[in-house]
Scaffold this motif. Structure first.
Motif, PDB file in Angstrom:
ATOM      1  N   TYR A  96     -37.546 -67.416  23.279  1.00 46.16           N
ATOM      2  CA  TYR A  96     -37.679 -67.131  24.704  1.00 46.16           C
ATOM      3  C   TYR A  96     -38.737 -67.974  25.393  1.00 46.16           C
ATOM      4  N   GLU A  97     -39.704 -68.486  24.638  1.00 45.45           N
ATOM      5  CA  GLU A  97     -40.774 -69.298  25.203  1.00 45.45           C
ATOM      6  C   GLU A  97     -40.748 -70.687  24.584  1.00 45.45           C
ATOM      7  N   ASP A  98     -41.177 -71.695  25.342  1.00 42.40           N
ATOM      8  CA  ASP A  98     -41.351 -73.022  24.785  1.00 42.40           C
ATOM      9  C   ASP A  98     -42.501 -73.028  23.777  1.00 42.40           C
ATOM     10  N   PHE A  99     -42.458 -73.977  22.867  1.00 40.85           N
ATOM     11  CA  PHE A  99     -43.523 -74.188  21.888  1.00 40.85           C
ATOM     12  C   PHE A  99     -44.520 -75.162  22.524  1.00 40.85           C
ATOM     13  N   VAL A 100     -45.550 -74.608  23.162  1.00 39.09           N
ATOM     14  CA  VAL A 100     -46.499 -75.397  23.944  1.00 39.09           C
ATOM     15  C   VAL A 100     -47.777 -75.586  23.133  1.00 39.09           C
ATOM     16  N   GLN A 129     -37.769 -77.272  21.830  1.00 38.85           N
ATOM     17  CA  GLN A 129     -38.526 -76.479  22.800  1.00 38.85           C
ATOM     18  C   GLN A 129     -40.018 -76.822  22.781  1.00 38.85           C
ATOM     19  N   THR A 130     -40.364 -77.952  22.167  1.00 38.98           N
ATOM     20  CA  THR A 130     -41.765 -78.318  21.999  1.00 38.98           C
ATOM     21  C   THR A 130     -42.274 -79.131  23.178  1.00 38.98           C
ATOM     22  N   ARG A 131     -43.481 -78.788  23.643  1.00 38.62           N
ATOM     23  CA  ARG A 131     -44.226 -79.578  24.622  1.00 38.62           C
ATOM     24  C   ARG A 131     -45.621 -79.815  24.060  1.00 38.62           C
ATOM     25  N   TYR A 132     -45.943 -81.071  23.763  1.00 38.78           N
ATOM     26  CA  TYR A 132     -47.211 -81.412  23.101  1.00 38.78           C
ATOM     27  C   TYR A 132     -48.103 -82.146  24.106  1.00 38.78           C
ATOM     28  N   CYS A 155     -41.621 -85.565  24.130  1.00 36.04           N
ATOM     29  CA  CYS A 155     -42.234 -84.287  24.495  1.00 36.04           C
ATOM     30  C   CYS A 155     -43.757 -84.379  24.613  1.00 36.04           C
ATOM     31  N   VAL A 156     -44.323 -85.562  24.309  1.00 34.97           N
ATOM     32  CA  VAL A 156     -45.772 -85.731  24.338  1.00 34.97           C
ATOM     33  C   VAL A 156     -46.225 -86.147  25.725  1.00 34.97           C
ATOM     34  N   ASN A 157     -47.315 -85.544  26.175  1.00 36.08           N
ATOM     35  CA  ASN A 157     -47.969 -85.931  27.425  1.00 36.08           C
ATOM     36  C   ASN A 157     -49.457 -86.124  27.147  1.00 36.08           C
ATOM     37  N   VAL A 158     -49.991 -87.297  27.469  1.00 35.21           N
ATOM     38  CA  VAL A 158     -51.392 -87.619  27.220  1.00 35.21           C
ATOM     39  C   VAL A 158     -52.129 -87.651  28.548  1.00 35.21           C
ATOM     40  N   THR A 159     -53.218 -86.880  28.649  1.00 33.97           N
ATOM     41  CA  THR A 159     -54.044 -86.846  29.862  1.00 33.97           C
ATOM     42  C   THR A 159     -55.419 -87.392  29.530  1.00 33.97           C
ATOM     43  N   SER A 172     -48.344 -70.127  30.378  1.00 34.21           N
ATOM     44  CA  SER A 172     -47.459 -69.823  29.251  1.00 34.21           C
ATOM     45  C   SER A 172     -48.256 -69.558  27.980  1.00 34.21           C
ATOM     46  N   PRO A 173     -47.664 -68.855  27.032  1.00 29.08           N
ATOM     47  CA  PRO A 173     -48.269 -68.789  25.697  1.00 29.08           C
ATOM     48  C   PRO A 173     -48.375 -70.200  25.130  1.00 29.08           C
ATOM     49  N   CYS A 174     -49.499 -70.520  24.509  1.00 31.57           N
ATOM     50  CA  CYS A 174     -49.681 -71.872  23.987  1.00 31.57           C
ATOM     51  C   CYS A 174     -50.633 -71.830  22.794  1.00 31.57           C
ATOM     52  N   PHE A 175     -50.641 -72.921  22.053  1.00 31.25           N
ATOM     53  CA  PHE A 175     -51.534 -73.085  20.914  1.00 31.25           C
ATOM     54  C   PHE A 175     -52.501 -74.215  21.235  1.00 31.25           C
TER      55      PHE A 175
END
Length: 448
Positions: A96-100, A129-132, A155-159, A172-175
């Motif tokens: 139900y949630e993305d893997f953030v 469903q991963t967003r890294y 799926c990778v985003n670098v800031t 969102s729930p995230c790790f």
């Protein structure tokens, strides 16, 4: 300047700081073939050979090379981290949630690459469903991470930003991953007046000839004050002998002795780590923290919770006895008291969430939320019992069991304990049965 400002300037100044200009992360294009190595000595020789490939230093401060378990045990170390997080995600949030995921201080991007390769290979439905997200303070490393990761894993985003300046809420729930990062977080230095037990903040000065010195003033810095208030609330005593704290008469007698100091030994307090915990509470209200770093260190400078200050000179690592060294040429890294860290972290998470975090008074409601939370009529409606190893539940957010019992509190694990739980130990076992992924890093712990 405050000691923490001096440390941050030495380590992170974009023009001459240690990490932007001097540090090189040990890496190798080839994975170590552990099964072919006879024993631990043979393993150390293999590591030394790969270090030698960087070349010898001829004069002056040498190439500042340091390694991490991610690089030394790739890809198996990263796969253990991925297995831990995927297991938690599948238990609580899938599908139900993305893997953030958020990672700070991602270095060469090796941990992210090996984790995502593993997830794509073993858990393709999770990978979809991963967003890294990587938050990186170094411009050079941020560019390297983009080149290494973004084309392989979209799926990778670098800031390119300091986590201490992060101002984008993640509802969102995230790790949240911090591996070998907080040891380089700046600390402040305080000392106590042994007559009055009043704390003083340390400052670093530099004169016209370039010489450093320190002096102490009454505490005016809000972050230092915040840390000391939190420590008192958690009943973490200051590092002053019990007899001095108990008796003003003995303090007067002691400080009147010939050559007796009027201030306690320097204590280094993790004020920047406290800033990170506040940021997590405010900007990542539904995060789960996975953190690993040194719990103790040899060759530290004098003081309580003091750092190691070291450089490489003519191919040899040299430890210093002072913090006041030329900016940019020296690594400065601290041990972490994981028991105190866990107490601080759980206390901060238990505080009410600021109302402006996500535009409302509560985090975003997920598809796993109950439609009518029992919390609306009182958390103890069905029972007055609440497990001590659980946090206070968020209104409208159920656990994986469907009951509003709150997230499980974090625990502290030794490095070997964590690896025994999540790593494929056969991949790093040597021919004589030794396993360096368990035997090394005995001074490292995990918080999860």
């Amino acid at each position: 300047m405050l000691v923490r400002d001096f440390i941050e300037d030495s380590l992170y100044n974009p023009h001459y700081g240690y990490f932007p200009k001097q540090a090189t992360i040990f890496t190798s294009s080839e994975t170590i073939d552990f099964a072919s190595l006879r024993n631990g000595t043979h393993f150390q020789q293999e590591v030394a050979k790969r270090y030698a490939a960087y070349g010898l230093d001829t004069d002056g401060p040498g190439r500042q090379i340091w390694h991490t378990p991610t690089e030394l045990f790739k890809p198996w170390y990263a796969r253990a981290i991925a297995q831990c997080l995927v297991s938690e995600y599948l238990l609580k949030y899938f599908p139900y949630e993305d893997f953030v995921l958020y990672e700070i201080g991602a270095g060469n991007g090796t941990l992210a690459l090996d984790m995502l390769d593993y997830i794509k290979e073993e858990y393709p439905e999770v990978y979809d469903q991963t967003r890294y997200n990587i938050v990186e303070i170094s411009g050079n490393l941020a560019q390297l991470q983009k080149e290494k990761l973004c084309s392989v894993h979209p799926c990778v985003n670098v800031t390119h930003k300091s986590i201490f300046q992060w101002d984008t809420p993640e509802p969102s729930p995230c790790f949240f991953i911090a591996m070998e990062v907080i040891d380089n977080f700046a600390h402040d230095m305080i000392r106590y007046d042994l007559r009055t037990l009043e704390p003083y903040q340390g400052l670093v000065t530099i004169d016209a000839s370039g010489d450093f010195s320190t002096y102490y003033t009454r505490i005016t810095d809000p972050l230092i004050n915040s840390y000391l208030r939190l420590r008192r609330r958690l009943n973490h005593p200051p590092p002053i002998p019990r007899i001095l704290k108990a008796s003003s008469t003995f303090r007067t007698f002691y400080t009147n002795l010939p050559f007796a100091p009027n201030l306690s030994a320097p204590e280094f307090i993790p004020t920047r780590l406290l800033t990170l915990l506040y940021t997590l509470r405010k900007q990542f209200p539904r995060h789960r923290l996975l953190l690993s770093d040194f719990s103790s260190l040899p060759d530290t400078i004098p003081g309580v919770n003091a750092p190691v200050v070291q450089t490489r000179y003519q191919n040899t690592t040299v430890a210093c006895e002072s913090l006041l060294v030329k900016q940019g040429y020296f690594d400065i890294f601290f041990p972490t008291d994981f028991g105190h860290l866990r107490d601080m972290y759980e206390h901060i998470l238990s505080q009410p969430l600021p109302p402006d975090v996500s535009g409302s008074d509560s985090p975003r409601v997920s598809p796993l939320s109950v439609t009518a939370s029992p919390l609306s009529i009182g958390g103890n409606f069905f029972s007055s019992y609440h497990p001590k190893n659980r946090r206070t539940p968020l209104d409208g957010v159920a656990s994986s069991s469907g009951l509003p019992i709150g997230e499980r509190k974090s625990s502290v694990f030794k490095h070997a304990e964590f690896m025994e739980t999540y790593a494929d130990l056969e991949k790093t076992r040597l021919r004589n049965g030794e396993n360096p992924i368990l035997d090394l890093y005995q001074n490292v712990k995990f918080l999860f």
